[in-house]
Design a protein around this motif. Structure first.
Motif, PDB file in Angstrom:
ATOM      1  N   GLY A   1       0.786  -1.217   0.000  1.00  0.00           N
ATOM      2  CA  GLY A   1       0.000   0.000   0.000  1.00  0.00           C
ATOM      3  C   GLY A   1       0.820   1.269   0.000  1.00  0.00           C
ATOM      4  O   GLY A   1       0.265   2.349  -0.108  1.00  0.00           O
ATOM      5  N   LEU A   2       2.126   1.154   0.137  1.00  0.00           N
ATOM      6  CA  LEU A   2       2.986   2.335   0.090  1.00  0.00           C
ATOM      7  C   LEU A   2       3.387   2.619  -1.344  1.00  0.00           C
ATOM      8  O   LEU A   2       3.540   1.707  -2.150  1.00  0.00           O
ATOM      9  CB  LEU A   2       4.250   2.111   0.926  1.00  0.00           C
ATOM     10  N   ASP A   3       3.557   3.883  -1.672  1.00  0.00           N
ATOM     11  CA  ASP A   3       4.176   4.219  -2.933  1.00  0.00           C
ATOM     12  C   ASP A   3       5.561   3.569  -2.969  1.00  0.00           C
ATOM     13  O   ASP A   3       6.293   3.609  -1.980  1.00  0.00           O
ATOM     14  CB  ASP A   3       4.312   5.747  -3.040  1.00  0.00           C
ATOM     15  N   PRO A   4       5.953   2.940  -4.084  1.00  0.00           N
ATOM     16  CA  PRO A   4       7.246   2.247  -4.104  1.00  0.00           C
ATOM     17  C   PRO A   4       8.425   3.116  -3.693  1.00  0.00           C
ATOM     18  O   PRO A   4       9.381   2.628  -3.092  1.00  0.00           O
ATOM     19  CB  PRO A   4       7.377   1.800  -5.564  1.00  0.00           C
ATOM     20  N   SER A   5       8.363   4.414  -4.005  1.00  0.00           N
ATOM     21  CA  SER A   5       9.491   5.283  -3.661  1.00  0.00           C
ATOM     22  C   SER A   5       9.679   5.406  -2.156  1.00  0.00           C
ATOM     23  O   SER A   5      10.774   5.723  -1.682  1.00  0.00           O
ATOM     24  CB  SER A   5       9.304   6.666  -4.275  1.00  0.00           C
ATOM     25  N   VAL A   6       8.609   5.165  -1.381  1.00  0.00           N
ATOM     26  CA  VAL A   6       8.740   5.233   0.072  1.00  0.00           C
ATOM     27  C   VAL A   6       9.715   4.177   0.578  1.00  0.00           C
ATOM     28  O   VAL A   6      10.386   4.372   1.586  1.00  0.00           O
ATOM     29  CB  VAL A   6       7.359   5.086   0.741  1.00  0.00           C
ATOM     30  N   TRP A   7       9.798   3.052  -0.137  1.00  0.00           N
ATOM     31  CA  TRP A   7      10.767   2.022   0.260  1.00  0.00           C
ATOM     32  C   TRP A   7      12.194   2.551   0.124  1.00  0.00           C
ATOM     33  O   TRP A   7      13.084   2.121   0.844  1.00  0.00           O
ATOM     34  CB  TRP A   7      10.564   0.753  -0.574  1.00  0.00           C
ATOM     35  N   ASN A   8      12.406   3.490  -0.809  1.00  0.00           N
ATOM     36  CA  ASN A   8      13.710   4.161  -0.865  1.00  0.00           C
ATOM     37  C   ASN A   8      13.885   5.074   0.346  1.00  0.00           C
ATOM     38  O   ASN A   8      14.892   5.021   1.042  1.00  0.00           O
ATOM     39  CB  ASN A   8      13.816   5.025  -2.129  1.00  0.00           C
ATOM     40  N   ASP A   9      12.860   5.929   0.568  1.00  0.00           N
ATOM     41  CA  ASP A   9      12.962   6.942   1.613  1.00  0.00           C
ATOM     42  C   ASP A   9      13.209   6.328   2.982  1.00  0.00           C
ATOM     43  O   ASP A   9      13.950   6.872   3.800  1.00  0.00           O
ATOM     44  CB  ASP A   9      11.679   7.781   1.661  1.00  0.00           C
ATOM     45  N   ARG A  10      12.552   5.217   3.256  1.00  0.00           N
ATOM     46  CA  ARG A  10      12.657   4.592   4.573  1.00  0.00           C
ATOM     47  C   ARG A  10      13.731   3.504   4.636  1.00  0.00           C
ATOM     48  O   ARG A  10      13.889   2.842   5.654  1.00  0.00           O
ATOM     49  CB  ARG A  10      11.299   4.001   4.959  1.00  0.00           C
ATOM     50  N   HIS A  11      14.414   3.314   3.530  1.00  0.00           N
ATOM     51  CA  HIS A  11      15.454   2.281   3.466  1.00  0.00           C
ATOM     52  C   HIS A  11      14.921   0.920   3.904  1.00  0.00           C
ATOM     53  O   HIS A  11      15.565   0.177   4.638  1.00  0.00           O
ATOM     54  CB  HIS A  11      16.677   2.686   4.303  1.00  0.00           C
TER      55      HIS A  11
ATOM     56  N   PRO B   1      16.446  10.237   4.502  1.00  0.00           N
ATOM     57  CA  PRO B   1      17.558   9.755   3.695  1.00  0.00           C
ATOM     58  C   PRO B   1      18.376   8.663   4.363  1.00  0.00           C
ATOM     59  O   PRO B   1      18.848   7.764   3.705  1.00  0.00           O
ATOM     60  CB  PRO B   1      18.405  11.018   3.463  1.00  0.00           C
ATOM     61  N   GLY B   2      18.562   8.721   5.672  1.00  0.00           N
ATOM     62  CA  GLY B   2      19.389   7.703   6.329  1.00  0.00           C
ATOM     63  C   GLY B   2      20.831   7.783   5.865  1.00  0.00           C
ATOM     64  O   GLY B   2      21.315   8.821   5.432  1.00  0.00           O
ATOM     65  N   GLN B   3      21.533   6.660   5.951  1.00  0.00           N
ATOM     66  CA  GLN B   3      22.930   6.594   5.556  1.00  0.00           C
ATOM     67  C   GLN B   3      23.060   5.980   4.168  1.00  0.00           C
ATOM     68  O   GLN B   3      22.302   5.091   3.804  1.00  0.00           O
ATOM     69  CB  GLN B   3      23.719   5.756   6.560  1.00  0.00           C
ATOM     70  N   PRO B   4      24.040   6.431   3.378  1.00  0.00           N
ATOM     71  CA  PRO B   4      24.247   5.818   2.068  1.00  0.00           C
ATOM     72  C   PRO B   4      24.545   4.338   2.213  1.00  0.00           C
ATOM     73  O   PRO B   4      25.197   3.910   3.163  1.00  0.00           O
ATOM     74  CB  PRO B   4      25.457   6.576   1.512  1.00  0.00           C
ATOM     75  N   ALA B   5      24.040   3.556   1.255  1.00  0.00           N
ATOM     76  CA  ALA B   5      24.338   2.129   1.289  1.00  0.00           C
ATOM     77  C   ALA B   5      25.830   1.910   1.030  1.00  0.00           C
ATOM     78  O   ALA B   5      26.425   2.528   0.159  1.00  0.00           O
ATOM     79  CB  ALA B   5      23.512   1.414   0.225  1.00  0.00           C
ATOM     80  N   SER B   6      26.453   1.050   1.813  1.00  0.00           N
ATOM     81  CA  SER B   6      27.883   0.819   1.694  1.00  0.00           C
ATOM     82  C   SER B   6      28.224  -0.195   0.613  1.00  0.00           C
ATOM     83  O   SER B   6      29.350  -0.263   0.142  1.00  0.00           O
ATOM     84  CB  SER B   6      28.447   0.345   3.027  1.00  0.00           C
ATOM     85  N   VAL B   7      27.250  -1.012   0.239  1.00  0.00           N
ATOM     86  CA  VAL B   7      27.473  -2.016  -0.793  1.00  0.00           C
ATOM     87  C   VAL B   7      26.507  -1.740  -1.932  1.00  0.00           C
ATOM     88  O   VAL B   7      25.316  -1.564  -1.704  1.00  0.00           O
ATOM     89  CB  VAL B   7      27.231  -3.439  -0.240  1.00  0.00           C
ATOM     90  N   ARG B   8      26.986  -1.680  -3.145  1.00  0.00           N
ATOM     91  CA  ARG B   8      26.144  -1.353  -4.291  1.00  0.00           C
ATOM     92  C   ARG B   8      25.848  -2.602  -5.105  1.00  0.00           C
ATOM     93  O   ARG B   8      26.727  -3.401  -5.350  1.00  0.00           O
ATOM     94  CB  ARG B   8      26.851  -0.325  -5.205  1.00  0.00           C
ATOM     95  N   LYS B   9      24.623  -2.714  -5.527  1.00  0.00           N
ATOM     96  CA  LYS B   9      24.260  -3.820  -6.406  1.00  0.00           C
ATOM     97  C   LYS B   9      24.873  -3.579  -7.766  1.00  0.00           C
ATOM     98  O   LYS B   9      24.900  -2.458  -8.251  1.00  0.00           O
ATOM     99  CB  LYS B   9      22.738  -3.897  -6.517  1.00  0.00           C
ATOM    100  N   ARG B  10      25.362  -4.620  -8.401  1.00  0.00           N
ATOM    101  CA  ARG B  10      26.015  -4.415  -9.683  1.00  0.00           C
ATOM    102  C   ARG B  10      24.995  -4.000 -10.730  1.00  0.00           C
ATOM    103  O   ARG B  10      23.845  -4.428 -10.716  1.00  0.00           O
ATOM    104  CB  ARG B  10      26.753  -5.673 -10.131  1.00  0.00           C
ATOM    105  N   ARG B  11      25.416  -3.176 -11.650  1.00  0.00           N
ATOM    106  CA  ARG B  11      24.541  -2.651 -12.676  1.00  0.00           C
ATOM    107  C   ARG B  11      24.450  -3.613 -13.842  1.00  0.00           C
ATOM    108  O   ARG B  11      25.194  -4.566 -13.963  1.00  0.00           O
ATOM    109  CB  ARG B  11      25.071  -1.301 -13.174  1.00  0.00           C
ATOM    110  N   GLY B  12      23.518  -3.283 -14.752  1.00  0.00           N
ATOM    111  CA  GLY B  12      23.451  -4.053 -15.980  1.00  0.00           C
ATOM    112  C   GLY B  12      22.721  -5.362 -15.792  1.00  0.00           C
ATOM    113  O   GLY B  12      21.620  -5.405 -15.282  1.00  0.00           O
TER     114      GLY B  12
END
Length: 541
Positions: free
Chosen positions: A235-245, A491-502
């Motif tokens: 029920g949340l807008d998908p972008s909220v999952w970004n905002d709340r990490h 915003p919280g803290q930046p993620a320390s591990v990045r998912k690979r692109r592509g």
């Protein structure tokens, strides 16, 4: 699956009837049987005959990697047993409604048989995801997220069903093939049918979030860290999952947020031109898909090309099809009427064939959706499921994956797992340019709005221009654009591990979707690969 309650009565224009005039799903079908033994024989006949091992061989040869099997809670137990096992603090007040007309246990041996077929036919290369299409308290007409999530025994009994299913997967030795689970019915998945999101705003978000966390804990404890868990945005807008990490660290690897797409649930969409259908898939749907799941640099980026996918949860398209001009609910009623009136003869819609012009359009339409829903240059989507593996008759031909393979409007074989679809089929812009805008193949059904259908403002410039607003020298698909991205609320803290692109996708997936309908007319479905993307199909029984 449950169909909406009102559809047009085409024999009496201007009036509407309830779908309950005909059995529309397993619940309404089995209610027609007074003798439970007869109901059980009917169910087993359908399980035994609709899907064959040769179907699995066809999928494997085409490059399909997964099957998604819609699954009812009664397949692992009688509700009487679940109710007797329940020891929650809140008493059950609707036991009669929970019991329902189900035939318990009878389907599980056929799931075992499916797994064995996959081992024999594919050497274990193909995998299965189970999708809960029904849970305690969700399986009766009129039930939705509100009534389910605000009745605590429903939730507790559902967790009991999920746990028992997971333990039985392990106990029967099926976990080499069954590797994932959609843990709530699709009405809580994010269903994008109009280019806007149909969020379940009246869902109890706290309850559903807690349910998601508990099902994930069960999966990790019983089935391990690589078992895939698929959720809706609750029920949340998908972008909220970004905002709340939410679910955004390596603890949440192998988790996915669903998105379903179709272009038939609004008169505005059913009347679009062929090119507009392709532009809509490439432009409007992707606007929703890209709302999640990103790391913090997304908010400082001017395009998704400059952003980094988040670690942990990512997106996946759990349903799309070739349907473009016929509302499924209304057509289901029409087919049911024609079966009733045929008196033993072949109903007209059961023998429907696709003409060459429709097949030519569908070939580009399907390819464009594969390109769009992979969203390869962004790296946030893990693939797609085609809605239906198999249908009976011609009314829903555009939803039939096996038919598409045979008639050539679904690529056969699918592109290699090492390549994104746009590298093989071209960009959305190129596919639009190849499409003949032949309105003779567009036959909207119904050609009037159904109650509660939204009016869609088709105001996207790419859709309205049929792709001509995209610069001719743009080397990528038209949905990559400069845009304003909102500031996160937390915003919280930046993620320390990045998912690979592509190319970070599943292997090709086939979605097997079993539906009990009149004369077994209706649906099945599929999933997309992994970059490897997930490519798949659904099956209806």
């Amino acid at each position: 699956r449950l169909l909406p309650t009102k559809i047009p009565d085409f024999q009496h224009p201007g009036t509407f009837r309830t779908i309950n005039d005909f059995p529309a799903d397993e619940f309404t079908l089995l209610k027609q049987f007074n003798d439970r033994a007869v109901a059980a024989r009917y169910v087993e006949d359908h399980y035994n005959s609709f899907v064959q091992q040769s179907d699995i061989a066809t999928l494997h040869a085409a490059g399909v990697s997964h099957l998604k099997v819609p699954f009812g809670h009664w397949l692992v137990g009688d509700m009487v047993d679940f109710i007797n096992t329940y020891n929650g603090s809140t008493p059950i007040t609707h036991q009669d409604l929970l019991l329902g007309p189900w035939v318990p246990h009878r389907g599980w041996p056929y799931l075992n048989r499916l797994v064995q077929w996959i081992r024999e036919t594919t050497g274990g290369a193909m995998k299965v995801w189970l999708e809960f299409d029904s849970l305690p308290g969700w399986d009766r007409q009129g039930t939705n997220c509100t009534t389910w999530s605000k009745d605590i025994p429903n939730v507790d009994l559902s967790l009991l069903v999920v746990e028992r299913t997971m333990r039985r997967i392990v106990g029967d030795g099926l976990n080499d093939i069954i590797t994932g689970m959609v843990v709530l019915p699709s009405s809580v998945s994010l269903t994008t049918v109009y280019g806007t999101t149909n969020n379940v705003v009246d869902c109890d978000i706290t309850v559903v979030s807690d349910y998601y966390n508990k099902t994930l804990q069960l999966a990790r404890f019983i089935l391990g860290d690589t078992f895939d868990v698929i959720v809706g945005p609750a029920g949340l807008d998908p972008s909220v999952w970004n905002d709340r990490h939410l679910w955004q660290n390596t603890t949440y690897d192998h988790t996915y947020m669903a998105a379903d797409y179709n272009q038939v649930d609004s008169l505005d969409l059913r009347t679009m031109t062929p090119k507009e259908h392709i532009a809509y898939a490439c432009e409007e749907a992707i606007h929703n898909l890209e709302q999640c799941c990103w790391a913090d640099d997304y908010y400082n980026a001017t395009s998704t090309e400059q952003a980094t996918p988040a670690t942990g949860i990512s997106r996946i398209v759990t349903a799309f099809s070739g349907g473009y001009d016929s509302d499924v609910k209304s057509m289901t009623y029409r087919v049911s009427q024609s079966i009733l009136n045929s008196r033993g003869n072949d109903p007209p819609m059961m023998t429907r064939q696709l003409d060459p012009q429709t097949i030519a359009f569908l070939a580009n339409f399907i390819k464009a959706q594969m390109v769009a829903y992979e969203f390869a240059e962004a790296g946030i989507s893990q693939g797609w499921f085609f809605e239906t593996l198999k249908t009976e008759g011609g009314a829903f031909a555009e939803w039939d994956f096996l038919r598409g393979l045979q008639e050539g409007w679904i690529p056969n074989p699918l592109p290699p797992l090492t390549q994104p679809s746009d590298a093989v089929f071209g960009t959305c812009k190129q596919l639009m340019d190849q499409t003949v805008d032949n309105m003779a193949i567009v036959k909207p059904f119904p050609d009037v709005a159904v109650p509660n259908e939204p009016n869609i403002a088709l105001d996207d410039d790419v859709v309205n221009s049929q792709g001509n607003s995209v610069p001719q020298n743009n080397p990528v698909t038209p949905y990559v654009e400069q845009k304003t991205i909102p500031t996160p609320t937390n915003p919280g803290q930046p993620a320390s591990v990045r998912k690979r692109r592509g190319f970070n996708w599943f292997p090709w997936v086939a979605f097997i979707f079993f539906v009990y309908a009149v004369k077994r007319v209706f649906f099945g479905g599929g999933l997309r690969r992994q970059y490897e993307p997930v490519r798949s199909i659904g099956l209806t029984v």
